[in-house]
Enzyme design. Sequence first.
Site, PDB file in Angstrom:
ATOM      1  N   ILE A 174       0.877  -1.193   0.037  1.00  0.00           N
ATOM      2  CA  ILE A 174       0.103   0.137  -0.072  1.00  0.00           C
ATOM      3  C   ILE A 174       0.892   1.176  -0.202  1.00  0.00           C
ATOM      4  O   ILE A 174       0.595   2.342  -0.853  1.00  0.00           O
ATOM      5  CB  ILE A 174      -0.637  -0.050   1.115  1.00  0.00           C
ATOM      6  CG1 ILE A 174      -1.880  -1.292   1.075  1.00  0.00           C
ATOM      7  CG2 ILE A 174      -1.665   1.257   1.358  1.00  0.00           C
ATOM      8  CD1 ILE A 174      -3.014  -1.453   2.094  1.00  0.00           C
ATOM      9  N   CYS A 176      -4.828   4.668   8.003  1.00  0.00           N
ATOM     10  CA  CYS A 176      -5.590   3.694   7.358  1.00  0.00           C
ATOM     11  C   CYS A 176      -5.038   2.396   7.250  1.00  0.00           C
ATOM     12  O   CYS A 176      -5.288   1.462   6.226  1.00  0.00           O
ATOM     13  CB  CYS A 176      -5.434   4.286   5.648  1.00  0.00           C
ATOM     14  SG  CYS A 176      -6.728   5.645   5.485  1.00  0.00           S
ATOM     15  N   ALA A 177      -4.223   1.947   8.197  1.00  0.00           N
ATOM     16  CA  ALA A 177      -3.538   0.760   8.223  1.00  0.00           C
ATOM     17  C   ALA A 177      -4.101  -0.299   9.544  1.00  0.00           C
ATOM     18  O   ALA A 177      -5.238  -0.951   9.134  1.00  0.00           O
ATOM     19  CB  ALA A 177      -2.201   0.758   8.841  1.00  0.00           C
ATOM     20  N   GLU A 202     -13.326  -0.892  17.442  1.00  0.00           N
ATOM     21  CA  GLU A 202     -14.230  -1.019  16.373  1.00  0.00           C
ATOM     22  C   GLU A 202     -15.513  -1.448  16.633  1.00  0.00           C
ATOM     23  O   GLU A 202     -15.551  -2.858  16.914  1.00  0.00           O
ATOM     24  CB  GLU A 202     -13.737  -1.218  14.949  1.00  0.00           C
ATOM     25  CG  GLU A 202     -12.262  -0.360  14.709  1.00  0.00           C
ATOM     26  CD  GLU A 202     -11.665  -0.822  13.395  1.00  0.00           C
ATOM     27  OE1 GLU A 202     -12.208  -1.811  12.691  1.00  0.00           O
ATOM     28  OE2 GLU A 202     -10.632  -0.337  12.939  1.00  0.00           O
ATOM     29  N   HIS A 230     -13.684   1.888   8.746  1.00  0.00           N
ATOM     30  CA  HIS A 230     -12.747   0.845   7.949  1.00  0.00           C
ATOM     31  C   HIS A 230     -13.316   0.561   6.919  1.00  0.00           C
ATOM     32  O   HIS A 230     -13.669  -0.637   6.656  1.00  0.00           O
ATOM     33  CB  HIS A 230     -12.936  -0.166   9.157  1.00  0.00           C
ATOM     34  CG  HIS A 230     -11.421  -1.262   9.066  1.00  0.00           C
ATOM     35  ND1 HIS A 230     -11.225  -1.709   9.941  1.00  0.00           N
ATOM     36  CD2 HIS A 230     -11.124  -1.560   7.896  1.00  0.00           C
ATOM     37  CE1 HIS A 230     -10.134  -2.413   9.461  1.00  0.00           C
ATOM     38  NE2 HIS A 230      -9.995  -2.453   8.300  1.00  0.00           N
ATOM     39  N   ALA A 262     -10.918  -1.162   2.005  1.00  0.00           N
ATOM     40  CA  ALA A 262     -10.757  -2.335   1.236  1.00  0.00           C
ATOM     41  C   ALA A 262     -12.143  -2.358   0.541  1.00  0.00           C
ATOM     42  O   ALA A 262     -12.493  -3.245  -0.341  1.00  0.00           O
ATOM     43  CB  ALA A 262     -10.454  -3.388   1.624  1.00  0.00           C
TER      44      ALA A 262
HETATM   45  P1  NAD Z   1       2.805  -5.132   3.536  1.00  0.00           P
HETATM   46  O1  NAD Z   1       3.108  -6.145   4.435  1.00  0.00           O
HETATM   47  O2  NAD Z   1       2.730  -5.254   1.982  1.00  0.00           O
HETATM   48  O3  NAD Z   1       3.693  -3.724   3.941  1.00  0.00           O
HETATM   49  C1  NAD Z   1       3.949  -3.183   4.942  1.00  0.00           C
HETATM   50  C2  NAD Z   1       5.190  -2.747   5.151  1.00  0.00           C
HETATM   51  O4  NAD Z   1       5.635  -2.252   6.800  1.00  0.00           O
HETATM   52  C3  NAD Z   1       6.502  -3.556   4.696  1.00  0.00           C
HETATM   53  O5  NAD Z   1       7.345  -2.914   3.738  1.00  0.00           O
HETATM   54  C4  NAD Z   1       7.100  -3.781   5.977  1.00  0.00           C
HETATM   55  O6  NAD Z   1       8.745  -3.894   5.695  1.00  0.00           O
HETATM   56  C5  NAD Z   1       6.953  -2.619   6.983  1.00  0.00           C
HETATM   57  N1  NAD Z   1       7.184  -2.582   8.280  1.00  0.00           N
HETATM   58  C6  NAD Z   1       6.936  -3.625   8.917  1.00  0.00           C
HETATM   59  N2  NAD Z   1       7.268  -3.200  10.256  1.00  0.00           N
HETATM   60  C7  NAD Z   1       7.713  -2.075  10.187  1.00  0.00           C
HETATM   61  C8  NAD Z   1       8.063  -1.341  11.233  1.00  0.00           C
HETATM   62  N3  NAD Z   1       8.122  -1.438  12.506  1.00  0.00           N
HETATM   63  N4  NAD Z   1       8.554   0.005  10.891  1.00  0.00           N
HETATM   64  C9  NAD Z   1       8.551   0.694   9.539  1.00  0.00           C
HETATM   65  N5  NAD Z   1       7.963  -0.379   8.430  1.00  0.00           N
HETATM   66  C10 NAD Z   1       7.571  -1.740   8.935  1.00  0.00           C
HETATM   67  O7  NAD Z   1       1.090  -4.477   3.944  1.00  0.00           O
HETATM   68  P2  NAD Z   1       0.077  -3.731   3.287  1.00  0.00           P
HETATM   69  O8  NAD Z   1      -0.625  -4.596   2.298  1.00  0.00           O
HETATM   70  O9  NAD Z   1       0.990  -2.657   2.464  1.00  0.00           O
HETATM   71  O10 NAD Z   1      -0.755  -3.351   4.277  1.00  0.00           O
HETATM   72  C11 NAD Z   1      -0.353  -2.243   5.215  1.00  0.00           C
HETATM   73  C12 NAD Z   1      -1.368  -2.030   6.301  1.00  0.00           C
HETATM   74  O11 NAD Z   1      -2.527  -1.568   5.644  1.00  0.00           O
HETATM   75  C13 NAD Z   1      -1.525  -3.378   7.203  1.00  0.00           C
HETATM   76  O12 NAD Z   1      -1.710  -2.870   8.570  1.00  0.00           O
HETATM   77  C14 NAD Z   1      -2.819  -3.859   6.647  1.00  0.00           C
HETATM   78  O13 NAD Z   1      -3.651  -4.401   7.771  1.00  0.00           O
HETATM   79  C15 NAD Z   1      -3.523  -2.303   6.416  1.00  0.00           C
HETATM   80  N6  NAD Z   1      -4.766  -2.687   5.556  1.00  0.00           N
HETATM   81  C16 NAD Z   1      -5.875  -1.980   6.078  1.00  0.00           C
HETATM   82  C17 NAD Z   1      -7.044  -1.691   5.134  1.00  0.00           C
HETATM   83  C18 NAD Z   1      -8.372  -0.922   5.571  1.00  0.00           C
HETATM   84  O14 NAD Z   1      -9.498  -1.436   5.304  1.00  0.00           O
HETATM   85  N7  NAD Z   1      -7.968   0.181   5.944  1.00  0.00           N
HETATM   86  C19 NAD Z   1      -7.201  -2.840   4.048  1.00  0.00           C
HETATM   87  C20 NAD Z   1      -5.987  -3.456   3.752  1.00  0.00           C
HETATM   88  C21 NAD Z   1      -4.744  -3.452   4.426  1.00  0.00           C
END
Ligand code: NAD
Length: 322
Positions: free
Chosen positions: A149, A227-228, A258, A276, A279
């Site tokens: 993301i 948004c994580a 939530e 939330h 997605a």
């Molecule tokens: P991903 O695993 O592809 O990327 C996560 C990144 O974070 C990786 O590059 C990793 O190296 C980095 N990372 C891990 N620990 C770290 C730290 N301590 N400090 C800095 N960087 C660190 O994940 P993604 O698919 O990009 O998803 C990112 C976030 O978005 C997740 O929390 C996921 O749950 C969330 N998400 C939210 C929604 C929503 O509905 N809002 C939908 C999908 C995903």
Amino acid sequence: MKVLIADKIEEKGISILEEIAEVSVQTDITNQKLIRSIGEFDAVVVRSRTKITREVIESASRLKVIARAGVGVDNIDVEAATERGIMVVNAPESASVTVAELTLGIIISLARRISRANKSVKEGKWEKSKFMGVELFGKTMGIIGMGRIGEQVAARFRGFEMKILAYDPYISEDTASKLGVTLVELDTLLKEADIVTIHVPLNPQTRHFIARKELELMKETAYLVNCARGGIVDEHALYDALSQGKIAGAGMDVYENEPPTGNPLLDLDNVVATPHIGASTREAQQNAAIIVAEEIKKVFNGEAPSNLINLPVLDPQRQTAK
Ligand code: NAD
């Protein structure tokens, strides 16, 4: 082979599965009924409604794969599945663009006060001077977590001609430069960014990753966007920072609890909040359904799935409890 679709997924995923298996769609199945009937199925597809608990897994005598049509697997007891040699797969890339686009929307809403202005006009007011905003052009974006993301967010904000800083200890300088971002330490990012957006997973290392100390480092004019996952930001510290003017605003799609009933952050004018829905686009839902259907197909064909959460199930030395 028999597949149970326990939560609503897009039709396309169902039709892929129908080519290779007998598909039973029971999207209102209760937990008790699931425990009674799961023994008939070789695969089950869930989103977030259905909970695949240890009890469900213990009744799943022929289950080979649990598929989550989405990203998080909090509703699946992965440990219990692994113990019984059941694969757990998901669709991690299905929503990356969709979440990035929501992040963009929230950031622009903060910068241009869109949600507040919208509410005001609909209340019959015309408060032009109240909604003085800021341009994004030439400003600094700070992305924490340059994964699927984060990368999509960076690609989109490059078009806004912003300087993009990133903090992610797991990516190389080389990868960062290919993505057009400058890797920096977290403190530098927090001090220099006009917008800080979080895209890391929630785990013990990232719980309250952004707390009082980190918020203190941010500019008074900066915005923080999450948004994580709820829990990455310490909401008490964020409330204090926002109400004391230590940062200018925040955008949130996710919360520690939530729904965030009674959450004082929702009373603040400088908070843009969504329920939330990161997605929640047709495209992301369709991608997720197709990806998990293809994953199940691979498992049924004896191939290794691409998005296996519990790798130890592939270990030939592993003793299963089955
Ligand atoms: P991903 O695993 O592809 O990327 C996560 C990144 O974070 C990786 O590059 C990793 O190296 C980095 N990372 C891990 N620990 C770290 C730290 N301590 N400090 C800095 N960087 C660190 O994940 P993604 O698919 O990009 O998803 C990112 C976030 O978005 C997740 O929390 C996921 O749950 C969330 N998400 C939210 C929604 C929503 O509905 N809002 C939908 C999908 C995903």
